[in-house]
Write an enzyme that holds these catalytic residues in place. Structure first.
Site, PDB file in Angstrom:
ATOM      1  CE  LYS A 111      -4.412  -1.268   0.216  1.00 18.12           C
ATOM      2  NZ  LYS A 111      -4.469  -2.626  -0.119  1.00 18.12           N
ATOM      3  CE  LYS A 194      -6.897 -13.167  -6.189  1.00 19.67           C
ATOM      4  NZ  LYS A 194      -7.385 -12.957  -4.861  1.00 19.67           N
ATOM      5  CE  LYS A 197     -13.637  -7.056  -3.658  1.00 20.30           C
ATOM      6  NZ  LYS A 197     -14.436  -7.898  -2.828  1.00 20.30           N
TER       7      LYS A 197
END
Ligand code: AMP
Ligand code: TRP
Length: 330
Positions: A111, A194, A197
């Protein structure tokens, strides 16, 4: 009976990866364990969502959970921010968590790299809040995917540390849990990796028939096998994995045989797959849409869940306050 707990951040609709990777296990476990499932809305504040977005996504994800078969009479399903006891435990855990170890968490480092303008303290102490979520119910098993392993290690460390500091054996160390012996990974249909979203390749439980068909027909394939019994390259293997999960065995065997004899037509296979995904999703989708209309029912469910969760959480907190040296009778 052992306690199981899991949570999901309300950051979008549930997709087939969420369902087969996590939610399906919850649904089966609710009959065998003392289950808590919660919507991690406090965790989602690290990205500063708009109040209206929070309200809507919490409501949607609650309806989706229920539509998948989570039974609010069996399991306790609640919204994190309804259980304020969690925030108090989070405060205590923060006092025993060190900057160095929090800065070393991979998802925090990611992040820092990906959003340098929003490295807030909530992101840094995410593992403390997640540990509080888990140990407030003294959960023994936590069904999560592989991506949560480091957060789970931190939760175990904080539980152990609390016990050590106060010389008690109060919190059990929570273990990650996967229902099948190997963790399930639902592939994306865009060639590799995979379904997710953030990967932009997800088929959502709420998608209608047309949308499902469009997404499946777009799936990456190749020009077909040129020799019998050839190994399947990843995009093709992914199609077969999806088919194995949603279709009948005979359908899977039929297309597998066509592949092995070099007669496969991917267009036909995709059409069948889209149909079977739709057959699987249709009843869930209908239930989601029904549930979304019934605001009163959703409110009742979250109220009941909050009550049950708070009752248990406040028991833990009473003990914790006493262990720490505070008055426990509040
Ligand atoms: P996320 O949507 O990434 O916040 O994940 C919520 C839960 O669904 C976690 O327990 C994940 O491990 C699980 N999950 C998400 N995507 C997949 C996938 N493609 N296959 C299996 N499990 C998944
Ligand atoms: N960190 C989890 C995720 O991103 C969500 C989560 C928050 C969670 N608290 C939890 C999962 C406690 C299990 C237990 O998917």
């Amino acid at each position: 009976m052992e306690t199981v707990l899991s949570g999901i951040r309300p950051t979008g609709n549930l997709h087939l990866g969420n369902y087969f990777g996590a939610v399906k296990s919850f649904v089966q476990m609710q009959y065998e364990y003392n289950c808590y499932f919660f919507i991690a809305d406090w965790h989602s504040l690290t990205t500063h969502p708009h109040p209206e977005n929070i309200r809507n996504s919490v409501k949607t994800i609650l309806a989706e959970y229920l539509a998948c078969g989570i039974d609010p009479e069996k399991a306790t399903i609640y919204v994190q921010s309804d259980v304020r006891e969690v925030a108090e435990l989070y405060l205590y855990l923060n006092m025993n968590a060190y900057l160095g170890e929090l800065e070393r968490v991979t998802s925090f480092k990611d992040k820092v790299r990906s959003q340098p303008d929003n490295v807030n303290a909530g992101l840094l102490t995410y593992p403390c809040l997640m540990a509080a979520d888990i140990i407030i119910h003294r959960a023994a098993k936590v069904p999560v995917g592989k991506d949560q392993e480091q957060n789970m290690e931190m939760a175990r460390k904080f539980a152990r540390r609390f016990n050590q500091i106060y010389g008690v054996d109060y919190f059990p160390e929570p273990a990650s849990y996967s229902f099948s012996d190997k963790a399930v990974k639902i592939p994306g249909l865009d060639g590799s990796g995979k379904m997710g979203k953030s990967e932009g390749n997800a088929i959502y439980l709420i998608d209608d028939e047309k949308t499902i068909k469009k997404k499946v027909m777009r799936a990456v394939t190749d020009s077909g096998p040129t020799e019998p019994n050839a190994e399947k390259p990843e995009p093709i293997a992914n199609l077969f994995t999806m088919m194995e999960i949603v279709s009948d065995k005979s359908t899977y065997d039929h297309f597998n045989e066509l592949y092995n004899t070099c007669q496969i037509r991917y267009g036909d296979m995709k059409k069948q797959l889209a149909e079977d995904i739709n057959l699987f999703c249709a009843p869930i989708r209908e239930r989601i849409l029904e549930l979304l209309k019934d605001e009163e029912h959703l409110q009742k469910v979250s109220l009941l869940g909050a009550e049950k969760a708070r009752e248990n959480a406040s028991k833990t907190l009473r003990d914790v306050r006493e262990i720490i040296g505070f008055k426990s009778d509040y």
